[in-house]
Design an enzyme around this catalytic site. Structure first.
Site, PDB file in Angstrom:
ATOM      1  N   GLY A   7       0.824  -1.204   0.000  1.00  0.00           N
ATOM      2  CA  GLY A   7       0.000   0.000   0.000  1.00  0.00           C
ATOM      3  C   GLY A   7       0.855   1.250   0.000  1.00  0.00           C
ATOM      4  O   GLY A   7       1.680   1.446   0.899  1.00  0.00           O
ATOM      5  N   LEU A  11      -0.729   6.291   5.068  1.00  0.00           N
ATOM      6  CA  LEU A  11      -0.156   5.545   6.188  1.00  0.00           C
ATOM      7  C   LEU A  11       0.940   4.585   5.726  1.00  0.00           C
ATOM      8  O   LEU A  11       1.927   4.375   6.435  1.00  0.00           O
ATOM      9  CB  LEU A  11      -1.240   4.783   6.942  1.00  0.00           C
ATOM     10  CG  LEU A  11      -2.117   5.629   7.869  1.00  0.00           C
ATOM     11  CD1 LEU A  11      -3.207   4.775   8.498  1.00  0.00           C
ATOM     12  CD2 LEU A  11      -1.292   6.301   8.970  1.00  0.00           C
ATOM     13  N   GLY A  12       0.784   4.006   4.539  1.00  0.00           N
ATOM     14  CA  GLY A  12       1.832   3.141   4.017  1.00  0.00           C
ATOM     15  C   GLY A  12       3.138   3.887   3.840  1.00  0.00           C
ATOM     16  O   GLY A  12       4.206   3.409   4.238  1.00  0.00           O
ATOM     17  N   LYS A  79      -6.768  -0.006   1.813  1.00  0.00           N
ATOM     18  CA  LYS A  79      -8.105   0.209   2.359  1.00  0.00           C
ATOM     19  C   LYS A  79      -8.875  -1.107   2.407  1.00  0.00           C
ATOM     20  O   LYS A  79      -8.572  -2.061   1.683  1.00  0.00           O
ATOM     21  CB  LYS A  79      -8.852   1.246   1.527  1.00  0.00           C
ATOM     22  CG  LYS A  79      -8.280   2.645   1.681  1.00  0.00           C
ATOM     23  CD  LYS A  79      -9.177   3.691   1.070  1.00  0.00           C
ATOM     24  CE  LYS A  79      -8.667   5.087   1.398  1.00  0.00           C
ATOM     25  NZ  LYS A  79      -9.580   6.128   0.908  1.00  0.00           N
ATOM     26  N   LYS A 186     -11.864   2.273  17.799  1.00  0.00           N
ATOM     27  CA  LYS A 186     -11.499   3.044  16.605  1.00  0.00           C
ATOM     28  C   LYS A 186     -12.659   3.072  15.615  1.00  0.00           C
ATOM     29  O   LYS A 186     -12.921   4.102  14.975  1.00  0.00           O
ATOM     30  CB  LYS A 186     -10.266   2.410  15.949  1.00  0.00           C
ATOM     31  CG  LYS A 186      -9.845   3.046  14.614  1.00  0.00           C
ATOM     32  CD  LYS A 186      -9.251   4.414  14.788  1.00  0.00           C
ATOM     33  CE  LYS A 186      -8.823   5.042  13.462  1.00  0.00           C
ATOM     34  NZ  LYS A 186      -7.762   4.285  12.774  1.00  0.00           N
ATOM     35  N   SER A 256     -10.166  10.795   6.297  1.00  0.00           N
ATOM     36  CA  SER A 256      -9.903  10.063   5.059  1.00  0.00           C
ATOM     37  C   SER A 256     -11.145   9.999   4.182  1.00  0.00           C
ATOM     38  O   SER A 256     -11.054  10.022   2.951  1.00  0.00           O
ATOM     39  CB  SER A 256      -9.405   8.644   5.384  1.00  0.00           C
ATOM     40  OG  SER A 256     -10.365   7.949   6.163  1.00  0.00           O
TER      41      SER A 256
END
Length: 306
Positions: A7, A11-12, A79, A186, A256
């Site tokens: 990814g 974040l990757g 994702k 979360k 996001s």
């Protein structure tokens, strides 16, 4: 390869750069040859919250041309909706001692993780840190947060020695055997912040306004009831406190889901509020607020041609 990161999103890139900077041999596995070529040539550049901009070299390849060999660790950072497509990549990279960490934002990937756990050591990871991809090899760290890793589906498993270096990173990662509690906390945060910011076109901090109070409480109450039916006990007051804390800490961030809407991309709403609604239906628990938010976000996706 030692660590593969599947990814090339925000974040990757952020965690790939962090691991590479800490001395981990990292290979980024991304969707396109052009992104892979840029990362190999220019490295990954991070705009830090505190120490300015820095760049670190990293290896990269497109998912269509995996290098030979297996990985000792795999960070799965796509994702939720893209996870089925990369499952063959995970299987190709992993051996029985590979540590596979799943960083998905919502819920619904449990069955995939269970199947892969027969081949390797599998874990769920949860982070509340914020990041924004600025380019194919550039990312901004937009918000400090917390990160946990825990075993799944075998909650009794102790952390593998191969994970020990993760606990020594500057960006602390904590081991939590009750990782499903973190996942559902979360999920509750995302159920509140993501659809409201996407529908209202506002940064996260705006969700702290009193006009959203009744909606927030209803979302949390539904999510907590469904979590309990799934065997995960959450304290509604503690969840509400965590939601408000994330809103404060990420007040300037764009969620996001809002970023996806702005870019004309399909969101993860089906795996966030939609996951709560689907599991609620399974257990006979009404979830009208989460279901309505999913419908409204999907209507907005249709309007922009997602």
């Amino acid at each position: 390869m030692e660590t593969a990161i599947i990814g090339g999103g925000a974040l990757g890139l952020l965690w790939g750069a962090r691991l590479a900077r800490a001395g981990f041999p990292v290979t980024m596995i991304v969707r396109t040859q052009s992104q892979a070529a840029t990362i190999k040539k220019m490295g990954i550049t991070v705009q830090s919250l505190s120490s300015g901009e820095w760049t670190v070299p990293a290896e990269a390849c497109a998912s269509s041309s995996l290098p030979a060999g297996k990985a000792d660790s795999v960070f799965v950072m796509v994702k939720q909706m893209d996870l089925p497509a990369v499952t063959p990549l995970i299987a190709a990279l992993a051996h029985e001692e590979t540590q596979v960490l799943f960083w998905q934002n919502g819920w619904g990937h449990g069955e995939i993780v269970k199947k892969l756990s027969a081949q390797s050591c599998t874990y769920l990871a949860v982070t509340t840190e914020g990041a924004l991809r600025l380019g194919v090899n550039q990312v901004a760290h937009t918000g400090n947060g917390e990160t946990w890793v825990g075993p799944y589906p075998d909650s009794r498993r102790e952390p593998h020695p191969a994970l020990e270096r993760l606990w020594q990173l500057e960006q602390k990662i904590a081991w939590d055997p009750d990782i499903l509690v973190r996942i559902w906390e979360k999920l509750a945060v995302n159920c509140v912040i993501n659809p409201l910011t996407a529908l209202e076109d506002v940064p996260n901090g705006e969700v702290g306004h009193p006009r959203f109070e009744q909606m927030k409480r209803a979302i949390i109450e539904e999510t907590v009831r469904v979590a309990r039916a799934e065997g995960v006990r959450l304290d509604p007051a503690a969840v509400k406190e965590r939601v408000e804390r994330v809103i404060r800490l990420t007040a300037r961030n764009h969620s996001s889901m809002l970023q996806d809407i702005k870019r004309g991309r399909k969101t993860e709403i089906a795996h966030i509020n939609g996951a709560v609604a689907e599991l609620g239906a399974k257990w006979g628990i009404p979830t009208p607020v989460n279901a309505e938010l999913m419908r409204r976000v999907q209507d907005k996706e249709a309007q922009i041609g997602c």
